[in-house]
Design a protein around this motif. Structure first.
Motif, PDB file in Angstrom:
ATOM      1  N   LEU A  70      61.365  -8.222  42.412  1.00  0.00           N
ATOM      2  CA  LEU A  70      62.129  -8.813  41.315  1.00  0.00           C
ATOM      3  C   LEU A  70      61.267  -9.003  40.076  1.00  0.00           C
ATOM      4  CD1 LEU A  70      64.495 -11.316  43.021  1.00  0.00           C
ATOM      5  CD2 LEU A  70      65.064  -9.996  41.014  1.00  0.00           C
ATOM      6  N   ALA A  71      60.046  -9.481  40.268  1.00  0.00           N
ATOM      7  CA  ALA A  71      59.144  -9.688  39.138  1.00  0.00           C
ATOM      8  C   ALA A  71      58.844  -8.365  38.437  1.00  0.00           C
ATOM      9  CB  ALA A  71      57.854 -10.349  39.609  1.00  0.00           C
ATOM     10  N   MET A  72      58.600  -7.313  39.212  1.00  0.00           N
ATOM     11  CA  MET A  72      58.331  -6.004  38.608  1.00  0.00           C
ATOM     12  C   MET A  72      59.567  -5.463  37.894  1.00  0.00           C
ATOM     13  SD  MET A  72      55.830  -3.949  41.199  1.00  0.00           S
ATOM     14  CE  MET A  72      56.545  -4.403  42.748  1.00  0.00           C
ATOM     15  N   THR A  73      60.753  -5.683  38.482  1.00  0.00           N
ATOM     16  CA  THR A  73      61.994  -5.209  37.883  1.00  0.00           C
ATOM     17  C   THR A  73      62.271  -5.914  36.557  1.00  0.00           C
ATOM     18  OG1 THR A  73      62.880  -4.754  40.073  1.00  0.00           O
ATOM     19  CG2 THR A  73      64.461  -4.921  38.290  1.00  0.00           C
ATOM     20  N   ILE A  74      61.972  -7.183  36.488  1.00  0.00           N
ATOM     21  CA  ILE A  74      62.192  -7.939  35.256  1.00  0.00           C
ATOM     22  C   ILE A  74      61.137  -7.587  34.209  1.00  0.00           C
ATOM     23  CG2 ILE A  74      62.125 -10.271  34.286  1.00  0.00           C
ATOM     24  CD1 ILE A  74      63.400 -11.205  36.958  1.00  0.00           C
ATOM     25  N   ALA A  75      59.901  -7.409  34.638  1.00  0.00           N
ATOM     26  CA  ALA A  75      58.807  -7.168  33.697  1.00  0.00           C
ATOM     27  C   ALA A  75      58.875  -5.780  33.050  1.00  0.00           C
ATOM     28  CB  ALA A  75      57.469  -7.338  34.400  1.00  0.00           C
ATOM     29  N   PRO A  77      61.400  -3.732  31.817  1.00  0.00           N
ATOM     30  CA  PRO A  77      62.070  -3.583  30.515  1.00  0.00           C
ATOM     31  C   PRO A  77      61.476  -4.469  29.424  1.00  0.00           C
ATOM     32  CG  PRO A  77      63.530  -4.647  32.107  1.00  0.00           C
ATOM     33  CD  PRO A  77      62.309  -4.221  32.838  1.00  0.00           C
ATOM     34  N   ILE A  78      60.906  -5.607  29.810  1.00  0.00           N
ATOM     35  CA  ILE A  78      60.271  -6.468  28.806  1.00  0.00           C
ATOM     36  C   ILE A  78      59.075  -5.755  28.194  1.00  0.00           C
ATOM     37  CG2 ILE A  78      58.975  -8.610  28.472  1.00  0.00           C
ATOM     38  CD1 ILE A  78      60.852  -9.867  30.583  1.00  0.00           C
ATOM     39  N   TRP A  79      58.219  -5.180  29.033  1.00  0.00           N
ATOM     40  CA  TRP A  79      57.064  -4.442  28.520  1.00  0.00           C
ATOM     41  C   TRP A  79      57.517  -3.209  27.743  1.00  0.00           C
ATOM     42  CZ3 TRP A  79      52.267  -6.047  27.931  1.00  0.00           C
ATOM     43  CH2 TRP A  79      51.834  -7.118  28.690  1.00  0.00           C
ATOM     44  N   GLY A  80      58.616  -2.597  28.171  1.00  0.00           N
ATOM     45  CA  GLY A  80      59.148  -1.447  27.443  1.00  0.00           C
ATOM     46  C   GLY A  80      59.600  -1.825  26.039  1.00  0.00           C
ATOM     47  N   LYS A  81      60.299  -2.950  25.919  1.00  0.00           N
ATOM     48  CA  LYS A  81      60.750  -3.402  24.605  1.00  0.00           C
ATOM     49  C   LYS A  81      59.565  -3.796  23.729  1.00  0.00           C
ATOM     50  CE  LYS A  81      63.696  -4.492  21.476  1.00  0.00           C
ATOM     51  NZ  LYS A  81      64.388  -3.450  20.749  1.00  0.00           N
ATOM     52  N   LEU A  82      58.582  -4.475  24.333  1.00  0.00           N
ATOM     53  CA  LEU A  82      57.385  -4.836  23.570  1.00  0.00           C
ATOM     54  C   LEU A  82      56.637  -3.598  23.084  1.00  0.00           C
ATOM     55  CD1 LEU A  82      56.017  -7.865  25.638  1.00  0.00           C
ATOM     56  CD2 LEU A  82      57.055  -7.905  23.350  1.00  0.00           C
ATOM     57  N   SER A  83      56.640  -2.540  23.899  1.00  0.00           N
ATOM     58  CA  SER A  83      55.956  -1.316  23.473  1.00  0.00           C
ATOM     59  C   SER A  83      56.702  -0.631  22.332  1.00  0.00           C
ATOM     60  CB  SER A  83      55.787  -0.354  24.647  1.00  0.00           C
ATOM     61  OG  SER A  83      57.017   0.226  25.001  1.00  0.00           O
ATOM     62  N   ASP A  84      58.024  -0.858  22.245  1.00  0.00           N
ATOM     63  CA  ASP A  84      58.774  -0.340  21.102  1.00  0.00           C
ATOM     64  C   ASP A  84      58.427  -1.099  19.824  1.00  0.00           C
ATOM     65  OD1 ASP A  84      60.061   1.515  22.666  1.00  0.00           O
ATOM     66  OD2 ASP A  84      61.878   0.302  22.908  1.00  0.00           O
ATOM     67  N   LEU A  85      58.143  -2.403  19.964  1.00  0.00           N
ATOM     68  CA  LEU A  85      57.890  -3.247  18.805  1.00  0.00           C
ATOM     69  C   LEU A  85      56.432  -3.258  18.359  1.00  0.00           C
ATOM     70  CD1 LEU A  85      60.080  -6.305  19.854  1.00  0.00           C
ATOM     71  CD2 LEU A  85      60.665  -4.491  18.236  1.00  0.00           C
ATOM     72  N   PHE A  86      55.505  -3.114  19.300  1.00  0.00           N
ATOM     73  CA  PHE A  86      54.083  -3.245  18.998  1.00  0.00           C
ATOM     74  C   PHE A  86      53.332  -1.996  19.431  1.00  0.00           C
ATOM     75  CE2 PHE A  86      55.689  -7.566  19.850  1.00  0.00           C
ATOM     76  CZ  PHE A  86      55.508  -8.109  18.595  1.00  0.00           C
ATOM     77  N   ASP A  87      52.029  -2.036  19.251  1.00  0.00           N
ATOM     78  CA  ASP A  87      51.149  -0.913  19.566  1.00  0.00           C
ATOM     79  C   ASP A  87      51.076  -0.685  21.078  1.00  0.00           C
ATOM     80  OD1 ASP A  87      49.243   1.092  19.209  1.00  0.00           O
ATOM     81  OD2 ASP A  87      47.572  -0.343  19.295  1.00  0.00           O
ATOM     82  N   LYS A  88      51.403   0.515  21.506  1.00  0.00           N
ATOM     83  CA  LYS A  88      51.421   0.831  22.937  1.00  0.00           C
ATOM     84  C   LYS A  88      50.034   0.751  23.563  1.00  0.00           C
ATOM     85  CE  LYS A  88      55.482   3.786  22.610  1.00  0.00           C
ATOM     86  NZ  LYS A  88      55.931   3.269  21.353  1.00  0.00           N
ATOM     87  N   LYS A  89      49.035   1.205  22.829  1.00  0.00           N
ATOM     88  CA  LYS A  89      47.669   1.188  23.345  1.00  0.00           C
ATOM     89  C   LYS A  89      47.209  -0.246  23.589  1.00  0.00           C
ATOM     90  CE  LYS A  89      42.959   2.616  22.236  1.00  0.00           C
ATOM     91  NZ  LYS A  89      42.106   3.261  21.246  1.00  0.00           N
ATOM     92  N   ALA A  90      47.457  -1.123  22.646  1.00  0.00           N
ATOM     93  CA  ALA A  90      47.054  -2.524  22.796  1.00  0.00           C
ATOM     94  C   ALA A  90      47.797  -3.182  23.952  1.00  0.00           C
ATOM     95  CB  ALA A  90      47.309  -3.286  21.502  1.00  0.00           C
ATOM     96  N   LEU A  91      49.092  -2.889  24.097  1.00  0.00           N
ATOM     97  CA  LEU A  91      49.859  -3.473  25.193  1.00  0.00           C
ATOM     98  C   LEU A  91      49.366  -2.984  26.545  1.00  0.00           C
ATOM     99  CD1 LEU A  91      53.476  -3.567  23.799  1.00  0.00           C
ATOM    100  CD2 LEU A  91      52.039  -5.484  24.423  1.00  0.00           C
ATOM    101  N   THR A  92      48.996  -1.718  26.633  1.00  0.00           N
ATOM    102  CA  THR A  92      48.450  -1.204  27.887  1.00  0.00           C
ATOM    103  C   THR A  92      47.146  -1.907  28.225  1.00  0.00           C
ATOM    104  OG1 THR A  92      49.468   0.948  27.480  1.00  0.00           O
ATOM    105  CG2 THR A  92      47.703   0.877  29.102  1.00  0.00           C
ATOM    106  N   GLN A  93      46.303  -2.101  27.236  1.00  0.00           N
ATOM    107  CA  GLN A  93      45.043  -2.802  27.469  1.00  0.00           C
ATOM    108  C   GLN A  93      45.281  -4.256  27.868  1.00  0.00           C
ATOM    109  OE1 GLN A  93      43.155  -2.006  23.721  1.00  0.00           O
ATOM    110  NE2 GLN A  93      42.210  -0.103  24.460  1.00  0.00           N
TER     111      GLN A  93
END
Length: 108
Positions: A70-75, A77-93
């Motif tokens: 459940l935690a992975m399922t919720i996280a 799309p949240i990380w996906g939306k954040l990657s649309d809004l912010f720098d993907k490289k920084a979010l991966t790090q």
């Protein structure tokens, strides 16, 4: 009154990446995926021992797995939306750093 002519700019051409750059990105992404996969493998292997030491039973074991999924399922799309809004490289790090910190905390 001055008249101005509208300026139209040509759309920017997409950047072409070299083979070396593509391979570097793929290597980093695969390393991050490997880290997540190995984590799941280690936890699923150690979970019966952890549950036995905590006095848990088979029913509680399934709740731990369900909560993790459940935690992975919720996280995701949240990380996906954040990657649309912010720098993907920084979010991966940031995600990898959070994983390392969480792993160290769990290990302690």
């Amino acid at each position: 009154m001055s008249t101005s002519t509208p300026t139209t700019s040509a759309p920017a051409e997409p950047r072409t990446y070299s083979h070396r750059e593509i391979m570097q990105v793929m290597t980093v992404l695969l390393a991050a995926l490997f880290t997540a996969t190995i984590s799941t493998t280690i936890v699923s292997t150690a979970l019966p021992t952890i549950m036995a030491e905590l006095g848990g039973n088979q029913r509680q074991y399934t709740w731990v797995i369900t909560a993790s999924l459940l935690a992975m399922t919720i996280a995701t799309p949240i990380w996906g939306k954040l990657s649309d809004l912010f720098d993907k490289k920084a979010l991966t790090q940031i995600a990898i750093a959070m994983f390392v910190v969480g792993s160290v905390a769990a290990g302690l």
